[in-house]
Design a protein around this motif. Sequence first.
Motif, PDB file in Angstrom:
ATOM      1  N   ALA A 110      -9.015  -6.373  63.790  1.00 47.38           N
ATOM      2  CA  ALA A 110      -9.618  -6.597  65.101  1.00 47.38           C
ATOM      3  C   ALA A 110      -9.911  -5.322  65.873  1.00 47.38           C
ATOM      4  CB  ALA A 110      -8.679  -7.470  65.938  1.00 47.38           C
ATOM      5  N   LEU A 111      -9.503  -4.168  65.405  1.00 43.45           N
ATOM      6  CA  LEU A 111      -9.534  -2.990  66.286  1.00 43.45           C
ATOM      7  C   LEU A 111     -10.418  -1.887  65.710  1.00 43.45           C
ATOM      8  CD1 LEU A 111      -5.774  -2.984  67.337  1.00 43.45           C
ATOM      9  CD2 LEU A 111      -7.732  -3.867  68.600  1.00 43.45           C
ATOM     10  N   PRO A 112     -10.693  -0.839  66.505  1.00 44.29           N
ATOM     11  CA  PRO A 112     -11.519   0.269  66.005  1.00 44.29           C
ATOM     12  C   PRO A 112     -10.920   0.916  64.762  1.00 44.29           C
ATOM     13  CG  PRO A 112     -11.231   0.422  68.392  1.00 44.29           C
ATOM     14  CD  PRO A 112     -10.322  -0.665  67.922  1.00 44.29           C
ATOM     15  N   ASN A 138     -12.051 -11.287  66.553  1.00 41.54           N
ATOM     16  CA  ASN A 138     -11.541 -12.634  66.802  1.00 41.54           C
ATOM     17  C   ASN A 138     -10.524 -12.954  65.712  1.00 41.54           C
ATOM     18  OD1 ASN A 138     -11.094 -15.455  66.757  1.00 41.54           O
ATOM     19  ND2 ASN A 138     -12.925 -15.724  68.051  1.00 41.54           N
ATOM     20  N   GLU A 139      -9.247 -12.798  66.046  1.00 42.08           N
ATOM     21  CA  GLU A 139      -8.199 -12.894  65.016  1.00 42.08           C
ATOM     22  C   GLU A 139      -8.049 -14.320  64.481  1.00 42.08           C
ATOM     23  OE1 GLU A 139      -4.883 -10.897  67.014  1.00 42.08           O
ATOM     24  OE2 GLU A 139      -5.402  -9.093  65.898  1.00 42.08           O
ATOM     25  N   ARG A 140      -8.183 -15.325  65.350  1.00 39.66           N
ATOM     26  CA  ARG A 140      -8.061 -16.698  64.853  1.00 39.66           C
ATOM     27  C   ARG A 140      -9.176 -16.979  63.835  1.00 39.66           C
ATOM     28  NH1 ARG A 140     -10.917 -20.048  66.860  1.00 39.66           N
ATOM     29  NH2 ARG A 140     -10.891 -19.128  68.965  1.00 39.66           N
ATOM     30  N   GLU A 166       2.441  -3.627  62.212  1.00 39.76           N
ATOM     31  CA  GLU A 166       2.929  -3.552  63.594  1.00 39.76           C
ATOM     32  C   GLU A 166       1.796  -3.419  64.607  1.00 39.76           C
ATOM     33  OE1 GLU A 166       5.511  -0.006  65.215  1.00 39.76           O
ATOM     34  OE2 GLU A 166       6.820  -1.690  64.677  1.00 39.76           O
ATOM     35  N   ASN A 167       1.935  -4.191  65.706  1.00 38.65           N
ATOM     36  CA  ASN A 167       1.035  -4.039  66.843  1.00 38.65           C
ATOM     37  C   ASN A 167       1.734  -3.206  67.920  1.00 38.65           C
ATOM     38  OD1 ASN A 167      -1.455  -4.545  67.931  1.00 38.65           O
ATOM     39  ND2 ASN A 167      -0.875  -6.483  68.853  1.00 38.65           N
ATOM     40  N   GLY A 168       3.023  -3.542  68.163  1.00 35.60           N
ATOM     41  CA  GLY A 168       3.818  -2.733  69.084  1.00 35.60           C
ATOM     42  C   GLY A 168       4.357  -3.556  70.246  1.00 35.60           C
ATOM     43  N   THR A 180      -3.847 -14.148  77.933  1.00 27.09           N
ATOM     44  CA  THR A 180      -2.858 -14.051  76.856  1.00 27.09           C
ATOM     45  C   THR A 180      -3.572 -14.320  75.537  1.00 27.09           C
ATOM     46  OG1 THR A 180      -2.303 -16.418  76.766  1.00 27.09           O
ATOM     47  CG2 THR A 180      -1.100 -15.040  78.385  1.00 27.09           C
ATOM     48  N   MET A 181      -2.901 -14.013  74.439  1.00 28.37           N
ATOM     49  CA  MET A 181      -3.434 -14.454  73.158  1.00 28.37           C
ATOM     50  C   MET A 181      -3.292 -15.977  73.099  1.00 28.37           C
ATOM     51  SD  MET A 181      -2.161 -11.534  70.493  1.00 28.37           S
ATOM     52  CE  MET A 181      -0.378 -11.644  70.737  1.00 28.37           C
ATOM     53  N   GLU A 182      -3.903 -16.562  72.088  1.00 26.10           N
ATOM     54  CA  GLU A 182      -3.807 -18.027  71.927  1.00 26.10           C
ATOM     55  C   GLU A 182      -2.431 -18.338  71.343  1.00 26.10           C
ATOM     56  OE1 GLU A 182      -7.497 -17.205  69.935  1.00 26.10           O
ATOM     57  OE2 GLU A 182      -8.343 -19.071  70.742  1.00 26.10           O
ATOM     58  N   GLN A 242      -4.073  -8.409  81.600  1.00 24.68           N
ATOM     59  CA  GLN A 242      -3.813  -8.780  80.204  1.00 24.68           C
ATOM     60  C   GLN A 242      -2.545  -8.077  79.778  1.00 24.68           C
ATOM     61  OE1 GLN A 242      -4.514  -6.662  76.989  1.00 24.68           O
ATOM     62  NE2 GLN A 242      -3.847  -5.083  78.433  1.00 24.68           N
ATOM     63  N   GLU A 243      -2.126  -8.291  78.554  1.00 28.75           N
ATOM     64  CA  GLU A 243      -0.943  -7.574  78.075  1.00 28.75           C
ATOM     65  C   GLU A 243      -1.154  -7.221  76.624  1.00 28.75           C
ATOM     66  OE1 GLU A 243      -0.390 -10.754  75.837  1.00 28.75           O
ATOM     67  OE2 GLU A 243       1.550  -9.758  75.986  1.00 28.75           O
ATOM     68  N   ASN A 244      -0.846  -5.958  76.319  1.00 27.93           N
ATOM     69  CA  ASN A 244      -1.071  -5.455  74.962  1.00 27.93           C
ATOM     70  C   ASN A 244      -0.237  -4.195  74.761  1.00 27.93           C
ATOM     71  OD1 ASN A 244      -2.753  -6.059  72.530  1.00 27.93           O
ATOM     72  ND2 ASN A 244      -4.141  -6.881  74.091  1.00 27.93           N
ATOM     73  N   PRO A 245       0.007  -3.829  73.499  1.00 29.95           N
ATOM     74  CA  PRO A 245       0.715  -2.567  73.242  1.00 29.95           C
ATOM     75  C   PRO A 245      -0.139  -1.371  73.674  1.00 29.95           C
ATOM     76  CG  PRO A 245       0.820  -4.016  71.330  1.00 29.95           C
ATOM     77  CD  PRO A 245      -0.177  -4.616  72.263  1.00 29.95           C
ATOM     78  N   SER A 301      -0.990   1.107  71.960  1.00 25.44           N
ATOM     79  CA  SER A 301      -1.984   1.423  70.909  1.00 25.44           C
ATOM     80  C   SER A 301      -3.289   0.677  71.144  1.00 25.44           C
ATOM     81  CB  SER A 301      -1.428   1.055  69.533  1.00 25.44           C
ATOM     82  OG  SER A 301      -0.343   1.875  69.190  1.00 25.44           O
ATOM     83  N   VAL A 302      -3.191  -0.590  71.514  1.00 25.74           N
ATOM     84  CA  VAL A 302      -4.394  -1.400  71.718  1.00 25.74           C
ATOM     85  C   VAL A 302      -5.107  -0.958  72.992  1.00 25.74           C
ATOM     86  CG1 VAL A 302      -5.262  -3.745  72.121  1.00 25.74           C
ATOM     87  CG2 VAL A 302      -3.411  -3.367  70.479  1.00 25.74           C
ATOM     88  N   ILE A 303      -4.334  -0.703  74.047  1.00 24.67           N
ATOM     89  CA  ILE A 303      -4.925  -0.308  75.337  1.00 24.67           C
ATOM     90  C   ILE A 303      -5.676   1.016  75.209  1.00 24.67           C
ATOM     91  CG2 ILE A 303      -4.350   0.359  77.722  1.00 24.67           C
ATOM     92  CD1 ILE A 303      -1.898  -1.575  77.440  1.00 24.67           C
ATOM     93  N   PRO A 322       4.326  -8.253  66.276  1.00 24.46           N
ATOM     94  CA  PRO A 322       4.085  -7.840  64.886  1.00 24.46           C
ATOM     95  C   PRO A 322       2.601  -7.985  64.549  1.00 24.46           C
ATOM     96  CG  PRO A 322       5.751  -9.596  65.054  1.00 24.46           C
ATOM     97  CD  PRO A 322       5.021  -9.535  66.355  1.00 24.46           C
ATOM     98  N   GLN A 323       2.176  -7.316  63.517  1.00 23.25           N
ATOM     99  CA  GLN A 323       0.941  -7.658  62.843  1.00 23.25           C
ATOM    100  C   GLN A 323       1.338  -8.035  61.421  1.00 23.25           C
ATOM    101  OE1 GLN A 323      -2.374  -4.927  63.109  1.00 23.25           O
ATOM    102  NE2 GLN A 323      -2.604  -5.254  65.313  1.00 23.25           N
ATOM    103  N   VAL A 324       0.432  -8.697  60.733  1.00 25.11           N
ATOM    104  CA  VAL A 324       0.751  -9.144  59.378  1.00 25.11           C
ATOM    105  C   VAL A 324      -0.511  -9.071  58.533  1.00 25.11           C
ATOM    106  CG1 VAL A 324       0.406 -11.576  60.027  1.00 25.11           C
ATOM    107  CG2 VAL A 324       1.758 -11.024  57.986  1.00 25.11           C
TER     108      VAL A 324
HETATM  109  O1  EAX Z   1      -4.243  -7.266  67.347  1.00 23.99           O
HETATM  110  O2  EAX Z   1      -5.463 -10.168  70.877  1.00 23.99           O
HETATM  111  C1  EAX Z   1      -4.637  -9.266  71.154  1.00 23.99           C
HETATM  112  O3  EAX Z   1      -4.248  -9.018  72.306  1.00 23.99           O
HETATM  113  C2  EAX Z   1      -4.093  -8.433  70.001  1.00 23.99           C
HETATM  114  O4  EAX Z   1      -2.951  -7.725  70.444  1.00 23.99           O
HETATM  115  C3  EAX Z   1      -5.151  -7.414  69.548  1.00 23.99           C
HETATM  116  O5  EAX Z   1      -6.233  -8.128  69.041  1.00 23.99           O
HETATM  117  C4  EAX Z   1      -4.626  -6.504  68.448  1.00 23.99           C
END
Ligand code: EAX
Length: 324
Positions: A33-35, A68-70, A141-143, A167-169, A204-207, A209-211, A232-234
């Motif tokens: 999902a990320l750069p 879009n992770e889902r 890991e996301n963080g 939030t995430m879903e 929003q809320e994120n690690p 690294s993502v921000i 986590p990431q997987v």
């Molecule tokens: O996986 O959706 C989110 O907030 C996730 O942390 C982001 O896509 C990184």
Amino acid sequence: MTLPRRLAFAAALAVPLAAGPALAQTQITVQHALPANSHTGVGASTFAETFQRLTNNRYRVVAQRNDNEREMIESVQIGTIDCTFTSTGPVGNFVPEVRIFDVPFLFRDAAHARGVLDGEIGQQVLARFPARGLVGVIWIENGFRNLTNSRREVNTPADVRGLKIRTMENQVHMRAFTQLGALPTPMAFSELVPALQQGTVDGQENPISVIVANNLNQVQRFMTLTRHVYSPQVMICNPATVGRLNAADRALFQQAAVAAQTANRARVSADDDAGVAELRRRGMTVVTEVDTAAFQAALAPAFAEWERTLDAATLRRIRDWRAN
Ligand code: EAX
């Protein structure tokens, strides 16, 4: 050697040897999902480079971005892509056992989280993926997630009240922010920046690294280092993709996944070390002194609910885990 034979010999050398049969390469598509220049991008590219090298390029790994992770998980499930590196945010909707890792303030620090995920508890949860038509290959890991918003500094749980927070879903995260008096709005990461720009949500809320990787400082003024959830990431793959690997290549596949995990986790640690100063340099107001106990106390009713609705014994095993 007579002249004609010498000429013939030289002529033979001059003719480029016809290339052997084109190298038959098997393509594996990995989405995230990320750069590319992010903790997740580094994980995916490290996996690609390592697996190609270990198999002498019998495989070609194509890493693509899809925020879009889902959607990515659904695509892996039906086989339109081979693998994804995704946060566990939406994964609980496919593999419910994963939700236990989304409980706020469950992990003391990264070492605790990495130890649990790489150990018996984490492997037991990965073992639940095949029943859902997925293969959980490895935890990356996301963080630790932190709260950002553009309305006000957040110093206490009371400051969260009334904020519209993306939030995430993820049911666990939504329940947590409801308990804090916020208005949780679940959406895919792909919708986040437009929602922040249009004011559909305040925060929003994120690690870190993502921000940092997504320049969320351009659409968020304040960050509070809540570290309220370890995310986590997987790495998830389609069962047929993994099933087509012979035993030797499956071992190389796992070796490449471990290399990806190492690179990804190193990048998260580096981002965490440098991220606050970087975000302040970019103009964000960052609150670093956080009364974690106050946030934990405010979430008490939700914790009681998760003891009832999630696996209480595993929650206890996770909290009691210590490095041996
Ligand atoms: O996986 O959706 C989110 O907030 C996730 O942390 C982001 O896509 C990184």
